[in-house]
Structure formats: structure tokens, C-alpha cells
Design a protein around this motif. Structure first.
Motif, PDB file in Angstrom:
ATOM      1  N   ALA A  69      29.606   3.097 -27.598  1.00  0.00           N
ATOM      2  CA  ALA A  69      30.368   2.957 -28.837  1.00  0.00           C
ATOM      3  C   ALA A  69      30.611   4.375 -29.336  1.00  0.00           C
ATOM      4  CB  ALA A  69      29.590   2.149 -29.866  1.00  0.00           C
ATOM      5  N   VAL A  70      31.877   4.772 -29.419  1.00  0.00           N
ATOM      6  CA  VAL A  70      32.216   6.153 -29.738  1.00  0.00           C
ATOM      7  C   VAL A  70      33.206   6.179 -30.894  1.00  0.00           C
ATOM      8  CG1 VAL A  70      33.176   8.305 -28.832  1.00  0.00           C
ATOM      9  CG2 VAL A  70      31.865   6.787 -27.320  1.00  0.00           C
ATOM     10  N   GLU A  71      32.939   7.027 -31.862  1.00  0.00           N
ATOM     11  CA  GLU A  71      33.841   7.174 -32.994  1.00  0.00           C
ATOM     12  C   GLU A  71      35.125   7.848 -32.538  1.00  0.00           C
ATOM     13  OE1 GLU A  71      33.979   9.598 -37.201  1.00  0.00           O
ATOM     14  OE2 GLU A  71      32.018   8.923 -36.464  1.00  0.00           O
ATOM     15  N   GLY A  72      36.265   7.277 -32.924  1.00  0.00           N
ATOM     16  CA  GLY A  72      37.560   7.858 -32.601  1.00  0.00           C
ATOM     17  C   GLY A  72      38.605   6.809 -32.324  1.00  0.00           C
ATOM     18  N   GLU A  73      39.789   7.269 -31.960  1.00  0.00           N
ATOM     19  CA  GLU A  73      40.896   6.374 -31.619  1.00  0.00           C
ATOM     20  C   GLU A  73      40.699   5.842 -30.206  1.00  0.00           C
ATOM     21  OE1 GLU A  73      43.320   5.319 -33.665  1.00  0.00           O
ATOM     22  OE2 GLU A  73      42.236   6.444 -35.215  1.00  0.00           O
ATOM     23  N   ALA A  74      41.081   4.587 -29.983  1.00  0.00           N
ATOM     24  CA  ALA A  74      40.808   3.900 -28.718  1.00  0.00           C
ATOM     25  C   ALA A  74      41.293   4.674 -27.498  1.00  0.00           C
ATOM     26  CB  ALA A  74      41.417   2.506 -28.741  1.00  0.00           C
ATOM     27  N   VAL A  75      42.528   5.123 -27.488  1.00  0.00           N
ATOM     28  CA  VAL A  75      43.065   5.813 -26.312  1.00  0.00           C
ATOM     29  C   VAL A  75      42.301   7.102 -26.045  1.00  0.00           C
ATOM     30  CG1 VAL A  75      45.087   6.948 -25.324  1.00  0.00           C
ATOM     31  CG2 VAL A  75      45.354   4.791 -26.560  1.00  0.00           C
ATOM     32  N   ASP A  76      42.031   7.863 -27.093  1.00  0.00           N
ATOM     33  CA  ASP A  76      41.299   9.120 -26.934  1.00  0.00           C
ATOM     34  C   ASP A  76      39.894   8.871 -26.390  1.00  0.00           C
ATOM     35  OD1 ASP A  76      43.479  10.462 -28.042  1.00  0.00           O
ATOM     36  OD2 ASP A  76      42.641  10.403 -30.070  1.00  0.00           O
ATOM     37  N   VAL A  77      39.216   7.886 -26.955  1.00  0.00           N
ATOM     38  CA  VAL A  77      37.841   7.581 -26.559  1.00  0.00           C
ATOM     39  C   VAL A  77      37.788   7.122 -25.108  1.00  0.00           C
ATOM     40  CG1 VAL A  77      35.956   5.935 -26.917  1.00  0.00           C
ATOM     41  CG2 VAL A  77      36.951   7.146 -28.873  1.00  0.00           C
ATOM     42  N   ILE A  78      38.653   6.191 -24.736  1.00  0.00           N
ATOM     43  CA  ILE A  78      38.618   5.651 -23.372  1.00  0.00           C
ATOM     44  C   ILE A  78      38.999   6.711 -22.352  1.00  0.00           C
ATOM     45  CG2 ILE A  78      39.633   3.943 -21.813  1.00  0.00           C
ATOM     46  CD1 ILE A  78      39.779   2.057 -24.281  1.00  0.00           C
ATOM     47  N   ALA A  79      40.023   7.495 -22.627  1.00  0.00           N
ATOM     48  CA  ALA A  79      40.425   8.556 -21.689  1.00  0.00           C
ATOM     49  C   ALA A  79      39.308   9.589 -21.535  1.00  0.00           C
ATOM     50  CB  ALA A  79      41.722   9.216 -22.152  1.00  0.00           C
ATOM     51  N   ARG A  80      38.666   9.954 -22.653  1.00  0.00           N
ATOM     52  CA  ARG A  80      37.577  10.936 -22.593  1.00  0.00           C
ATOM     53  C   ARG A  80      36.372  10.380 -21.821  1.00  0.00           C
ATOM     54  NH1 ARG A  80      36.279  11.909 -27.862  1.00  0.00           N
ATOM     55  NH2 ARG A  80      34.259  10.892 -27.789  1.00  0.00           N
ATOM     56  N   LEU A  81      36.001   9.139 -22.104  1.00  0.00           N
ATOM     57  CA  LEU A  81      34.884   8.530 -21.379  1.00  0.00           C
ATOM     58  C   LEU A  81      35.190   8.408 -19.886  1.00  0.00           C
ATOM     59  CD1 LEU A  81      33.654   5.690 -23.765  1.00  0.00           C
ATOM     60  CD2 LEU A  81      32.359   7.705 -23.023  1.00  0.00           C
ATOM     61  N   ALA A  82      36.428   8.094 -19.552  1.00  0.00           N
ATOM     62  CA  ALA A  82      36.803   7.986 -18.139  1.00  0.00           C
ATOM     63  C   ALA A  82      36.583   9.321 -17.429  1.00  0.00           C
ATOM     64  CB  ALA A  82      38.253   7.533 -17.999  1.00  0.00           C
ATOM     65  N   ARG A  83      36.934  10.431 -18.103  1.00  0.00           N
ATOM     66  CA  ARG A  83      36.711  11.761 -17.522  1.00  0.00           C
ATOM     67  C   ARG A  83      35.218  12.090 -17.461  1.00  0.00           C
ATOM     68  NH1 ARG A  83      41.073  12.781 -20.631  1.00  0.00           N
ATOM     69  NH2 ARG A  83      39.840  13.653 -22.313  1.00  0.00           N
ATOM     70  N   GLU A  84      34.522  11.908 -18.586  1.00  0.00           N
ATOM     71  CA  GLU A  84      33.113  12.287 -18.669  1.00  0.00           C
ATOM     72  C   GLU A  84      32.226  11.481 -17.723  1.00  0.00           C
ATOM     73  OE1 GLU A  84      32.127  11.782 -22.788  1.00  0.00           O
ATOM     74  OE2 GLU A  84      33.145  13.635 -23.386  1.00  0.00           O
ATOM     75  N   ARG A  85      32.532  10.221 -17.537  1.00  0.00           N
ATOM     76  CA  ARG A  85      31.698   9.341 -16.708  1.00  0.00           C
ATOM     77  C   ARG A  85      32.255   9.173 -15.296  1.00  0.00           C
ATOM     78  NH1 ARG A  85      28.206   5.925 -19.890  1.00  0.00           N
ATOM     79  NH2 ARG A  85      27.816   7.069 -21.799  1.00  0.00           N
ATOM     80  N   ALA A  86      33.304   9.943 -14.984  1.00  0.00           N
ATOM     81  CA  ALA A  86      33.926   9.900 -13.654  1.00  0.00           C
ATOM     82  C   ALA A  86      34.296   8.474 -13.246  1.00  0.00           C
ATOM     83  CB  ALA A  86      33.019  10.548 -12.605  1.00  0.00           C
ATOM     84  N   ALA A  87      34.957   7.765 -14.161  1.00  0.00           N
ATOM     85  CA  ALA A  87      35.389   6.396 -13.869  1.00  0.00           C
ATOM     86  C   ALA A  87      36.460   6.415 -12.782  1.00  0.00           C
ATOM     87  CB  ALA A  87      35.924   5.726 -15.128  1.00  0.00           C
ATOM     88  N   ASP A  88      36.403   5.415 -11.918  1.00  0.00           N
ATOM     89  CA  ASP A  88      37.403   5.252 -10.866  1.00  0.00           C
ATOM     90  C   ASP A  88      38.500   4.292 -11.296  1.00  0.00           C
ATOM     91  OD1 ASP A  88      35.813   6.674  -8.754  1.00  0.00           O
ATOM     92  OD2 ASP A  88      34.438   5.032  -9.204  1.00  0.00           O
ATOM     93  N   LEU A  89      38.199   3.455 -12.308  1.00  0.00           N
ATOM     94  CA  LEU A  89      39.127   2.441 -12.782  1.00  0.00           C
ATOM     95  C   LEU A  89      38.893   2.200 -14.257  1.00  0.00           C
ATOM     96  CD1 LEU A  89      41.261   0.198 -12.084  1.00  0.00           C
ATOM     97  CD2 LEU A  89      39.313  -1.341 -11.720  1.00  0.00           C
ATOM     98  N   VAL A  90      39.985   2.135 -15.018  1.00  0.00           N
ATOM     99  CA  VAL A  90      39.942   1.734 -16.419  1.00  0.00           C
ATOM    100  C   VAL A  90      40.645   0.387 -16.502  1.00  0.00           C
ATOM    101  CG1 VAL A  90      40.800   2.219 -18.743  1.00  0.00           C
ATOM    102  CG2 VAL A  90      39.883   4.075 -17.363  1.00  0.00           C
ATOM    103  N   VAL A  91      40.025  -0.560 -17.192  1.00  0.00           N
ATOM    104  CA  VAL A  91      40.582  -1.898 -17.351  1.00  0.00           C
ATOM    105  C   VAL A  91      40.800  -2.167 -18.832  1.00  0.00           C
ATOM    106  CG1 VAL A  91      40.242  -4.367 -16.921  1.00  0.00           C
ATOM    107  CG2 VAL A  91      39.339  -2.678 -15.293  1.00  0.00           C
TER     108      VAL A  91
END
Length: 152
Positions: A92-114
Motif C-alpha cells: 500500500a503506497v501513498e500516491g497516484e495509481a499510475v505512478d505507484v504501480i509503474a514505480r513498484l513494477a520497476r523497484e520489484r522487477a515485475a515481469d507483468l502488470v495486470v
């Protein structure tokens, strides 16, 4: 699909987002991937918080800080477990949805965002930009937009 090691799914607790959680959990179960459940939240302004505390009394904690986001993640986790996902993380991260998800995808090395398709075909989505459309441009990995609404 077997190349997916980390699958990130965005949820806000809505039925549409839970449809995306279900699909992401099925994929994680099928591939053995880690499922990262993510939600973005904005803290309630002080004036609203005071009004909520006055109205809700002892239950005011339910609308303060990250509590609503944590509740959405708890419900999403239950759905993910039911769909067969075994390795589940939450953020759970404070911020706007697109910013949070894109940042988490980079930080956690996600292979897929759904994400669900809610907002793609709405007037507001076309004018302001929807979360799924924006993520399709900003995510550092594959993006799966799950049809969770009828598109109207």
C-alpha cells in the motif's frame, strides 16, 4: 507465460479491480510467480479526517491513513489465495495509481502488470487518461488489461 516471475496487480477494492486480481492470481498459480498486490492511496485531508472522526467515533480509524488501502489488500489477498496463488506480497503506497504501480513494477522487477479495463471507454478516461491506458505506456514490462467491465 512461464517467464513471469513477479506479477504485479493493481487493486482499489472495486469489483473491477478484483477481476484483475483473480486473473493475476490464476497466472501466478499457473507459472509459480510471486504475486504482488498493490494499491495506491491518498491520505484524507485534516478537515475531512476531523469530520469523519466526529461522525464515526471509535470507527474513525477505518478511514484514516492507509487503512482503506490495507482493507482492499486484505480482501484481494483472500481472492488470490482462493485462485491458487501461493507466494503473495502486498504493498500500500501513498500516491497516484499510475505512478505507484509503474514505480513498484520497476523497484520489484515485475515481469507483468495486470489491471482491469475500467475507465478505458469512459468520457473521463478519454479526456483525463485512464489507469490502464497510462500504464500501457509507462510500465517497464508487459501489461495485461483484463476485461472486467462491459466497456461502457
Amino acid at each position: 507465460m512461464s517467464g513471469y516471475r513477479v506479477i504485479l496487480v493493481g487493486t482499489d477494492g472495486s469489483d473491477s479491480s478484483f477481476g484483475a486480481v483473480d486473473r493475476a492470481a490464476e497466472l501466478a498459480a499457473a507459472t509459480g510467480a510471486t504475486l504482488l498486490l498493490a494499491t495506491a492511496y491518498s491520505p484524507m485531508p485534516a478537515r475531512q479526517r476531523a469530520g469523519a472522526a466526529e461522525q464515526l467515533g471509535d470507527l474513525a480509524y477505518k478511514v484514516q491513513g492507509s487503512t482503506p488501502a490495507d482493507d482492499a489488500l486484505r480482501a484481494a489477498r483472500g481472492r488470490a489465495v482462493a485462485a491458487g496463488a501461493a507466494d503473495i506480497e502486498q504493498a500500500a503506497v501513498e500516491g497516484e495509481a499510475v505512478d505507484v504501480i509503474a514505480r513498484l513494477a520497476r523497484e520489484r522487477a515485475a515481469d507483468l502488470v495486470v489491471v482491469g479495463n475500467r475507465g478505458l471507454n469512459t468520457l473521463a478516461g478519454r479526456i483525463l487518461g485512464s489507469v490502464p491506458a497510462s500504464l500501457s505506456h509507462r510500465a517497464p514490462c508487459d501489461v495485461l488489461i483484463v476485461r472486467t467491465t462491459d466497456g461502457r
